[in-house]
Design a protein around this motif. Structure first.
Motif, PDB file in Angstrom:
ATOM      1  N   GLY B 383      37.902  29.884  37.652  1.00  0.00           N
ATOM      2  CA  GLY B 383      39.199  29.125  36.708  1.00  0.00           C
ATOM      3  C   GLY B 383      40.224  28.817  37.656  1.00  0.00           C
ATOM      4  O   GLY B 383      40.299  29.104  38.943  1.00  0.00           O
ATOM      5  N   PRO B 384      41.517  28.725  36.998  1.00  0.00           N
ATOM      6  CA  PRO B 384      42.756  28.086  38.056  1.00  0.00           C
ATOM      7  C   PRO B 384      43.150  29.015  38.782  1.00  0.00           C
ATOM      8  O   PRO B 384      43.424  28.952  40.331  1.00  0.00           O
ATOM      9  CB  PRO B 384      43.732  27.957  36.782  1.00  0.00           C
ATOM     10  CG  PRO B 384      43.131  28.208  35.739  1.00  0.00           C
ATOM     11  CD  PRO B 384      41.810  28.385  35.857  1.00  0.00           C
ATOM     12  N   CYS B 385      42.874  30.631  38.854  1.00  0.00           N
ATOM     13  CA  CYS B 385      43.281  31.310  39.531  1.00  0.00           C
ATOM     14  C   CYS B 385      42.477  31.616  40.951  1.00  0.00           C
ATOM     15  O   CYS B 385      42.640  32.234  41.780  1.00  0.00           O
ATOM     16  CB  CYS B 385      43.489  32.966  39.283  1.00  0.00           C
ATOM     17  SG  CYS B 385      42.256  33.950  39.109  1.00  0.00           S
ATOM     18  N   GLN B 386      41.285  30.904  40.844  1.00  0.00           N
ATOM     19  CA  GLN B 386      40.218  30.762  41.925  1.00  0.00           C
ATOM     20  C   GLN B 386      39.763  32.320  42.565  1.00  0.00           C
ATOM     21  O   GLN B 386      39.595  32.521  43.513  1.00  0.00           O
ATOM     22  CB  GLN B 386      40.592  29.920  43.285  1.00  0.00           C
ATOM     23  CG  GLN B 386      40.794  28.654  42.469  1.00  0.00           C
ATOM     24  CD  GLN B 386      41.602  27.752  43.865  1.00  0.00           C
ATOM     25  OE1 GLN B 386      42.373  28.401  44.593  1.00  0.00           O
ATOM     26  NE2 GLN B 386      41.018  26.542  43.985  1.00  0.00           N
ATOM     27  N   GLY B 387      39.662  33.159  41.555  1.00  0.00           N
ATOM     28  CA  GLY B 387      39.104  34.545  41.598  1.00  0.00           C
ATOM     29  C   GLY B 387      40.064  35.362  42.340  1.00  0.00           C
ATOM     30  O   GLY B 387      39.921  36.211  42.960  1.00  0.00           O
ATOM     31  N   ARG B 388      41.469  35.071  42.385  1.00  0.00           N
ATOM     32  CA  ARG B 388      42.436  35.860  42.948  1.00  0.00           C
ATOM     33  C   ARG B 388      42.580  37.154  42.229  1.00  0.00           C
ATOM     34  O   ARG B 388      42.927  38.073  42.831  1.00  0.00           O
ATOM     35  CB  ARG B 388      43.694  35.198  43.268  1.00  0.00           C
ATOM     36  CG  ARG B 388      43.872  34.231  44.547  1.00  0.00           C
ATOM     37  CD  ARG B 388      45.120  33.616  44.327  1.00  0.00           C
ATOM     38  NE  ARG B 388      45.403  32.940  45.762  1.00  0.00           N
ATOM     39  CZ  ARG B 388      44.491  31.909  46.013  1.00  0.00           C
ATOM     40  NH1 ARG B 388      43.930  31.382  45.260  1.00  0.00           N
ATOM     41  NH2 ARG B 388      45.098  31.252  47.337  1.00  0.00           N
ATOM     42  N   ILE B 389      42.382  36.972  40.853  1.00  0.00           N
ATOM     43  CA  ILE B 389      42.643  38.383  39.859  1.00  0.00           C
ATOM     44  C   ILE B 389      41.516  39.037  40.013  1.00  0.00           C
ATOM     45  O   ILE B 389      41.186  40.072  40.166  1.00  0.00           O
ATOM     46  CB  ILE B 389      43.190  37.976  38.852  1.00  0.00           C
ATOM     47  CG1 ILE B 389      44.662  37.481  38.935  1.00  0.00           C
ATOM     48  CG2 ILE B 389      43.314  39.317  37.790  1.00  0.00           C
ATOM     49  CD1 ILE B 389      45.840  38.027  39.385  1.00  0.00           C
ATOM     50  N   CYS B 390      40.158  38.491  39.606  1.00  0.00           N
ATOM     51  CA  CYS B 390      38.949  39.025  39.248  1.00  0.00           C
ATOM     52  C   CYS B 390      37.936  39.477  40.870  1.00  0.00           C
ATOM     53  O   CYS B 390      37.533  40.154  40.631  1.00  0.00           O
ATOM     54  CB  CYS B 390      37.999  38.310  38.291  1.00  0.00           C
ATOM     55  SG  CYS B 390      37.444  36.769  39.074  1.00  0.00           S
ATOM     56  N   GLY B 391      38.479  38.640  41.748  1.00  0.00           N
ATOM     57  CA  GLY B 391      37.650  38.879  42.965  1.00  0.00           C
ATOM     58  C   GLY B 391      37.866  40.209  43.426  1.00  0.00           C
ATOM     59  O   GLY B 391      36.746  40.889  43.718  1.00  0.00           O
ATOM     60  N   PRO B 392      39.102  40.553  43.875  1.00  0.00           N
ATOM     61  CA  PRO B 392      39.061  42.018  44.229  1.00  0.00           C
ATOM     62  C   PRO B 392      38.709  43.114  43.076  1.00  0.00           C
ATOM     63  O   PRO B 392      38.144  44.010  43.749  1.00  0.00           O
ATOM     64  CB  PRO B 392      40.745  42.294  44.280  1.00  0.00           C
ATOM     65  CG  PRO B 392      41.274  40.676  44.851  1.00  0.00           C
ATOM     66  CD  PRO B 392      40.241  39.955  43.535  1.00  0.00           C
ATOM     67  N   ALA B 393      38.642  42.533  41.784  1.00  0.00           N
ATOM     68  CA  ALA B 393      38.154  43.549  40.895  1.00  0.00           C
ATOM     69  C   ALA B 393      36.550  43.674  41.137  1.00  0.00           C
ATOM     70  O   ALA B 393      36.098  44.720  41.086  1.00  0.00           O
ATOM     71  CB  ALA B 393      38.428  43.089  39.781  1.00  0.00           C
TER      72      ALA B 393
END
Ligand SMILES: Cc1cc2nc3c(=O)[nH]c(=O)nc-3n(C[C@H](O)[C@H](O)[C@H](O)COP(=O)(O)OP(=O)(O)OC[C@H]3O[C@@H](n4cnc5c(N)ncnc54)[C@H](O)[C@@H]3O)c2cc1C
Ligand code: FES
Lengths: 112, 423
Positions: B383-393
């Motif tokens: 999505g728009p955040c390009q994994g910046r929020i879910c990536g580290p999770a």
């Protein structure tokens, strides 16, 4: 005052890392002008430099948009990373309203 | 037309590390350009202080003054989005694209909060802890609101104290580290870092009367159209606390995307640098949280070393190394004290959303073998955040790493790219 600080900084520089001990009085925050904007049809006044995201929550609308599965969502990161704070402003979708200061006369609507 | 800016030393990021690096490089005789996507310097910790919107905490005034006086050019509202070629970056400023050329590059892109998914974390009113602090600095009224501060790390009491100072009531502060770990850390501070110990005591006073629950972690945020309460546990009992906000943060993760795009070596989630802060790419230096989370004092020391070293002034750079080592020892302690417990990896129910942009639930990710696999099968991280929020999770939950660092680093308006610079 500033000169004194600079002089102390200079001597701190030549002696190495002691700048921890320098303390400067906190400047008092500047008085702020007010801005009016419309949020979901309601006229709202906020202090200058308030961001749109902060103004919209402050006006009582914590839910900004609907997700892919139609869940309510609001701001999460406050720093332009998560894109959860997108809103329609003057008819255009703005992706990161937490990074945008309110401007006089803006018309903001939430989709949440 | 594409604007072109050129400087011998270009510093990306104007938090404490970037400011220190820019000033140090200028002192050592470099022509310096300081770039930031924000409209003013200060980074995460000194946000708003440059313009006087919020009072500046020490040592911000000293550094701002130094920056004002140093022969440093600045470019704010300017976000680096890609690389055009060797020693050439592409930046976006509103509707324009700008090419930035450098001889030496210092990356000081800082960190963001680590958010871990748990049931209810997508409800409006559940925000990052630093995020709520930023929203309040940016005009959100918080007086009278009840805030549950949840997660781990020294940022939590700092956030609680600052919100309380603006009239919020802290419903509860939930820290996942155990009392024992915290007590050991306090003992260490008292002996080795007395000024930090005093700061910690002052913080403790500032949140006096708050229910501080160590060794506890969240199980669910509860509410219909916004959060109404937080349910937490110590592993045995469940408790529920009503609140208007849940401010959560489980530590910080370095913003490594730009470094990865430039091909710099990364290990254990931080930029690999030598003793003079140079990365594995010659002429590219790193400073601040990018090189490992360590707080503002370490960020300043690393910035000074990187700044001096970037123009070859090793003598001045080396003066700051013992201070750096001292702050780094403290950072290691912090990391140890606030190491995340494994229970946090088991909070999700199958229907708990992990990727907020694409609404991908935990249950549909369990079968995937890698981040790439998950992307293809579920659109997780696309999505728009390009994994910046879910990536580290997902890195923590499943052990996936994805550092593809493909440009553009942030979604940008197409018209900003309408005139790509000629290569
Ligand atoms: C939300 C948040 C709140 C915090 N609050 C506190 C606090 O209250 N007290 C405390 O002690 N510590 C706090 N910290 C920790 C503190 O930020 C660090 O300890 C340290 O000061 C970081 O310094 P830095 O210079 O490495 O990074 P930062 O201060 O994070 O600065 C990085 C800068 O780089 C810029 N940047 C990043 N990528 C790009 C790009 N592609 N193009 C252009 N610019 C870019 C960002 O806009 C930012 O200004 C907070 C951290 C976060 C994330
Ligand atoms: S709140 Fe995350 S981008 Fe605005």
């Amino acid at each position: 005052m500033v000169d004194r600080v600079a002089a102390r900084l200079q001597s701190a520089e030549s002696q190495g890392p002691i700048d921890k001990e320098i303390s400067v009085p906190e400047p008092t925050p500047k008085p702020r002008d007010e801005i009016s904007l419309t949020i979901n049809g309601r006229l709202v006044r906020v202090a200058e430099s308030t961001t749109v995201a902060a103004a919209v929550i402050g006006a009582g609308f914590p839910s900004f948009r609907r997700s892919v599965r139609h869940e309510r969502r609001g701001p999460v990161c406050g720093m332009g990373v998560c894109f959860e704070c997108r809103l329609t402003i003057d008819g255009i979708v703005v992706p990161t309203t937490c990074q945008l200061a309110c401007r006089e006369g803006m018309v903001v609507t939430t989709d949440g | 037309m594409v604007d072109l800016i050129e400087a011998r030393v270009v510093v990306i990021g104007s938090g404490p590390a970037g400011i220190a690096a820019a000033c140090a490089a200028a002192e050592s005789g470099g022509r310096v350009l300081l770039v930031d996507g924000q409209s003013e310097p200060g980074g995460a910790i000194w946000r708003g202080a440059w313009t006087g919107r919020v009072p500046a905490a020490d040592p911000a005034p000293v550094w701002f003054d130094r920056l004002r006086r140093a022969p440093v050019e600045t470019a704010f509202d300017t976000t680096i989005v890609g690389r055009v070629g060797p020693h050439r970056l592409l930046a976006a400023r509103e509707h324009r694209s700008i090419e930035i050329r450098y001889d030496r590059l210092i990356l000081a892109t800082g960190a963001r909060e680590l958010l871990l998914p748990f049931p209810g974390w997508t409800l409006p009113g559940v925000v990052g802890a630093g995020a709520l602090q930023l929203l309040v600095k940016n005009g959100l009224p918080i007086a009278g609101a009840r805030v549950a501060v949840v997660g781990s790390g020294p940022l939590l009491p700092a956030v609680a104290a600052s919100l309380r100072a603006r009239g919020a009531s802290i419903a509860v502060l939930i820290e996942q580290a155990s009392w024992r770990a915290l007590a050991r850390f306090a003992g260490h501070l008292m002996v080795g870092h007395f000024s930090k110990f005093r700061q910690a005591l002052a913080l403790k006073r500032a949140i006096r009367g708050t229910a501080y629950r160590a060794g506890c972690w969240p199980r669910a945020a509860v509410g219909e159209d916004r959060v109404r309460s937080i349910v937490f546990t110590d592993g045995v009992h469940l408790r529920e606390e009503p609140c208007d906000w849940v401010a959560c943060g489980f530590g910080l993760v370095p913003n490594l995307e730009l470094a990865a795009m430039l091909g710099c070596g990364i290990r254990d989630g931080r930029l690999t640098v030598d003793d003079h802060q140079e990365s594995t790419q010659e002429g590219v230096f790193g400073a601040g949280e990018l090189c490992g989370v360590g707080g503002v004092d370490l960020a300043l020391a690393l910035g000074r070393i990187a700044g001096h070293a970037s123009v070859g002034d090793r003598v001045r750079a080396e003066r700051w190394m013992s201070l750096r080592d001292k702050h780094r020892r403290l950072a290691t302690r912090l990391e140890h004290t606030f190491r995340l417990r494994s229970e946090l990896e088991r909070l999700c129910e199958p229907e708990t959303i992990v990727c907020r942009c694409e609404d991908v639930p935990f249950g549909s990710l369990r079968g995937a073998a890698s981040a790439r696999d998950a992307k293809l099968a579920t659109r997780c991280g696309m999505g728009p955040c390009q994994g910046r929020i879910c990536g580290p999770a997902t890195e923590r939950l499943f052990g996936w790493t994805d550092r593809s660092g493909r440009p553009p680093l942030v979604p940008i308006r197409l018209d900003a790219l309408a005139d790509p610079p000629d290569s």
